[in-house]
Design a protein around this motif. Structure first.
Motif, PDB file in Angstrom:
ATOM      1  N   LEU A 185       2.252 -15.057  -5.086  1.00 30.79           N
ATOM      2  CA  LEU A 185       1.011 -14.782  -4.357  1.00 30.79           C
ATOM      3  C   LEU A 185       1.045 -13.402  -3.689  1.00 30.79           C
ATOM      4  N   PHE A 186       2.152 -13.063  -3.041  1.00 28.86           N
ATOM      5  CA  PHE A 186       2.248 -11.743  -2.414  1.00 28.86           C
ATOM      6  C   PHE A 186       2.157 -10.631  -3.457  1.00 28.86           C
ATOM      7  N   LEU A 187       2.810 -10.811  -4.589  1.00 27.61           N
ATOM      8  CA  LEU A 187       2.748  -9.795  -5.635  1.00 27.61           C
ATOM      9  C   LEU A 187       1.332  -9.707  -6.220  1.00 27.61           C
ATOM     10  N   GLY A 188       0.685 -10.846  -6.412  1.00 32.41           N
ATOM     11  CA  GLY A 188      -0.709 -10.848  -6.867  1.00 32.41           C
ATOM     12  C   GLY A 188      -1.632 -10.200  -5.852  1.00 32.41           C
ATOM     13  N   GLN A 189      -1.360 -10.439  -4.584  1.00 29.75           N
ATOM     14  CA  GLN A 189      -2.152  -9.829  -3.517  1.00 29.75           C
ATOM     15  C   GLN A 189      -2.001  -8.315  -3.542  1.00 29.75           C
ATOM     16  N   GLY A 190      -0.763  -7.867  -3.713  1.00 30.00           N
ATOM     17  CA  GLY A 190      -0.524  -6.431  -3.786  1.00 30.00           C
ATOM     18  C   GLY A 190      -1.183  -5.800  -4.999  1.00 30.00           C
ATOM     19  N   LEU A 191      -1.110  -6.482  -6.140  1.00 28.51           N
ATOM     20  CA  LEU A 191      -1.716  -5.953  -7.357  1.00 28.51           C
ATOM     21  C   LEU A 191      -3.236  -5.858  -7.231  1.00 28.51           C
ATOM     22  N   THR A 192      -3.864  -6.919  -6.737  1.00 25.67           N
ATOM     23  CA  THR A 192      -5.328  -6.876  -6.602  1.00 25.67           C
ATOM     24  C   THR A 192      -5.756  -5.855  -5.556  1.00 25.67           C
ATOM     25  N   GLY A 193      -4.998  -5.736  -4.475  1.00 24.35           N
ATOM     26  CA  GLY A 193      -5.305  -4.713  -3.476  1.00 24.35           C
ATOM     27  C   GLY A 193      -5.187  -3.315  -4.063  1.00 24.35           C
ATOM     28  N   PHE A 194      -4.137  -3.102  -4.857  1.00 24.45           N
ATOM     29  CA  PHE A 194      -3.951  -1.808  -5.522  1.00 24.45           C
ATOM     30  C   PHE A 194      -5.118  -1.519  -6.459  1.00 24.45           C
ATOM     31  N   LEU A 195      -5.508  -2.499  -7.259  1.00 17.44           N
ATOM     32  CA  LEU A 195      -6.616  -2.300  -8.190  1.00 17.44           C
ATOM     33  C   LEU A 195      -7.913  -1.963  -7.461  1.00 17.44           C
ATOM     34  N   LEU A 196      -8.134  -2.615  -6.320  1.00 13.34           N
ATOM     35  CA  LEU A 196      -9.357  -2.373  -5.558  1.00 13.34           C
ATOM     36  C   LEU A 196      -9.398  -0.980  -4.932  1.00 13.34           C
ATOM     37  N   GLU A 197      -8.278  -0.516  -4.469  1.00 17.22           N
ATOM     38  CA  GLU A 197      -8.267   0.712  -3.678  1.00 17.22           C
ATOM     39  C   GLU A 197      -7.776   1.946  -4.426  1.00 17.22           C
ATOM     40  N   GLU A 198      -6.983   1.768  -5.455  1.00 19.66           N
ATOM     41  CA  GLU A 198      -6.337   2.919  -6.084  1.00 19.66           C
ATOM     42  C   GLU A 198      -6.812   3.211  -7.495  1.00 19.66           C
ATOM     43  N   THR A 199      -7.673   2.372  -8.054  1.00 17.16           N
ATOM     44  CA  THR A 199      -8.161   2.620  -9.412  1.00 17.16           C
ATOM     45  C   THR A 199      -9.674   2.749  -9.399  1.00 17.16           C
ATOM     46  N   ASP A 200     -10.179   3.629 -10.227  1.00 18.91           N
ATOM     47  CA  ASP A 200     -11.635   3.792 -10.334  1.00 18.91           C
ATOM     48  C   ASP A 200     -12.273   2.599 -11.036  1.00 18.91           C
ATOM     49  N   ARG A 201     -11.576   2.062 -12.016  1.00 18.97           N
ATOM     50  CA  ARG A 201     -12.143   0.982 -12.826  1.00 18.97           C
ATOM     51  C   ARG A 201     -12.473  -0.268 -11.997  1.00 18.97           C
ATOM     52  N   PHE A 202     -11.607  -0.620 -11.039  1.00 16.39           N
ATOM     53  CA  PHE A 202     -11.807  -1.854 -10.275  1.00 16.39           C
ATOM     54  C   PHE A 202     -12.256  -1.632  -8.840  1.00 16.39           C
ATOM     55  N   PHE A 203     -12.443  -0.364  -8.427  1.00 14.94           N
ATOM     56  CA  PHE A 203     -12.886  -0.075  -7.065  1.00 14.94           C
ATOM     57  C   PHE A 203     -14.214  -0.780  -6.815  1.00 14.94           C
ATOM     58  N   GLY A 204     -14.254  -1.627  -5.817  1.00  7.85           N
ATOM     59  CA  GLY A 204     -15.475  -2.353  -5.463  1.00  7.85           C
ATOM     60  C   GLY A 204     -15.809  -3.518  -6.365  1.00  7.85           C
ATOM     61  N   SER A 205     -14.913  -3.893  -7.262  1.00  6.74           N
ATOM     62  CA  SER A 205     -15.159  -5.014  -8.165  1.00  6.74           C
ATOM     63  C   SER A 205     -15.234  -6.318  -7.374  1.00  6.74           C
ATOM     64  N   SER A 206     -16.358  -7.011  -7.497  1.00  3.95           N
ATOM     65  CA  SER A 206     -16.495  -8.270  -6.750  1.00  3.95           C
ATOM     66  C   SER A 206     -15.526  -9.328  -7.281  1.00  3.95           C
ATOM     67  N   LEU A 207     -15.233  -9.314  -8.574  1.00  2.61           N
ATOM     68  CA  LEU A 207     -14.287 -10.281  -9.127  1.00  2.61           C
ATOM     69  C   LEU A 207     -12.893 -10.071  -8.538  1.00  2.61           C
ATOM     70  N   VAL A 208     -12.428  -8.817  -8.527  1.00  2.00           N
ATOM     71  CA  VAL A 208     -11.092  -8.540  -7.990  1.00  2.00           C
ATOM     72  C   VAL A 208     -11.070  -8.798  -6.478  1.00  2.00           C
ATOM     73  N   GLU A 209     -12.163  -8.453  -5.789  1.00  5.25           N
ATOM     74  CA  GLU A 209     -12.247  -8.748  -4.344  1.00  5.25           C
ATOM     75  C   GLU A 209     -12.151 -10.243  -4.093  1.00  5.25           C
ATOM     76  N   ASN A 210     -12.845 -11.032  -4.907  1.00  6.79           N
ATOM     77  CA  ASN A 210     -12.803 -12.488  -4.743  1.00  6.79           C
ATOM     78  C   ASN A 210     -11.408 -13.043  -5.017  1.00  6.79           C
ATOM     79  N   ILE A 211     -10.734 -12.515  -6.035  1.00  8.37           N
ATOM     80  CA  ILE A 211      -9.365 -12.945  -6.331  1.00  8.37           C
ATOM     81  C   ILE A 211      -8.450 -12.573  -5.165  1.00  8.37           C
ATOM     82  N   HIS A 212      -8.604 -11.349  -4.661  1.00  9.35           N
ATOM     83  CA  HIS A 212      -7.799 -10.880  -3.534  1.00  9.35           C
ATOM     84  C   HIS A 212      -7.993 -11.798  -2.319  1.00  9.35           C
ATOM     85  N   GLU A 213      -9.232 -12.145  -2.049  1.00 12.08           N
ATOM     86  CA  GLU A 213      -9.536 -13.028  -0.915  1.00 12.08           C
ATOM     87  C   GLU A 213      -8.996 -14.438  -1.153  1.00 12.08           C
TER      88      GLU A 213
END
Length: 175
Positions: A106-134
């Motif tokens: 879970l911690f590793l998944g949390q880190g990965l989804t957080g990274f995707l949301l904040e550090e990549t253009d492709r997933f920045f602001g993605s509601s799906l990734v935000e929902n998974i992160h939450e």
């Protein structure tokens, strides 16, 4: 009467405190997306990687091989619970080992989804990734509550000190 036994080494106890602090800060206090939230999250991921590494080179009770949940270990743990006597020299039991592995994922998944949301253009602001992160954050919170309840219940039912050794490192035979 035998002497007190070191159950948790200083690294394990420090890891435990720091991962709790990181989760508490990011779940309850810091604003999602802020730089400090990101750094605390990355620190939590780094802690998990350090803990996994320690699981290969640390003392016996820190070793992954000491708590990895196998069918035999699960049966033995359930037998000990039925008898209301848990081994005094043991660190994590097989059920605790299962929860550790889930927490790590879970911690590793949390880190990965957080990274995707904040550090990549492709997933920045993605509601799906935000929902998974939450969802992962809520699963970590539920797991923490389950962990606390299990420590209290198993400690009482199994007639074994579980909290004091995480603070001091040592378990006395009479605990």
């Amino acid at each position: 009467m035998s002497a007190a036994r070191l159950i948790w080494d200083p690294f394990i106890r420090l890891y435990h405190v720091l991962i709790i602090v990181a989760f508490t800060l990011n779940y309850f206090i810091l604003e999602p997306g802020e730089t400090i939230h990101q750094w605390v999250g990355y620190s939590a991921v780094a802690l998990v990687f350090l803990r996994i590494g320690w699981g290969f080179i640390g003392p016996q009770t820190a070793r992954i091989t000491d708590f990895f949940p196998t069918p035999l270990r699960l049966r033995r743990h359930l037998d000990h619970l039925r008898m209301r006597r848990l081994p005094q020299r043991q660190g994590h039991n097989a059920l605790g080992g299962m929860l550790i592995l889930v927490f790590w994922l879970l911690f590793l998944g949390q880190g990965l989804t957080g990274f995707l949301l904040e550090e990549t253009d492709r997933f920045f602001g993605s509601s799906l990734v935000e929902n998974i992160h939450e969802l992962i954050a809520h699963a970590l919170y539920a797991g923490a509550l389950l962990h606390i309840a299990a420590v209290l219940m198993i400690g009482w039912w199994g007639r074994i000190a579980l909290i004091r050794p995480m603070i001091t490192g040592w378990r006395k035979p009479s605990d």
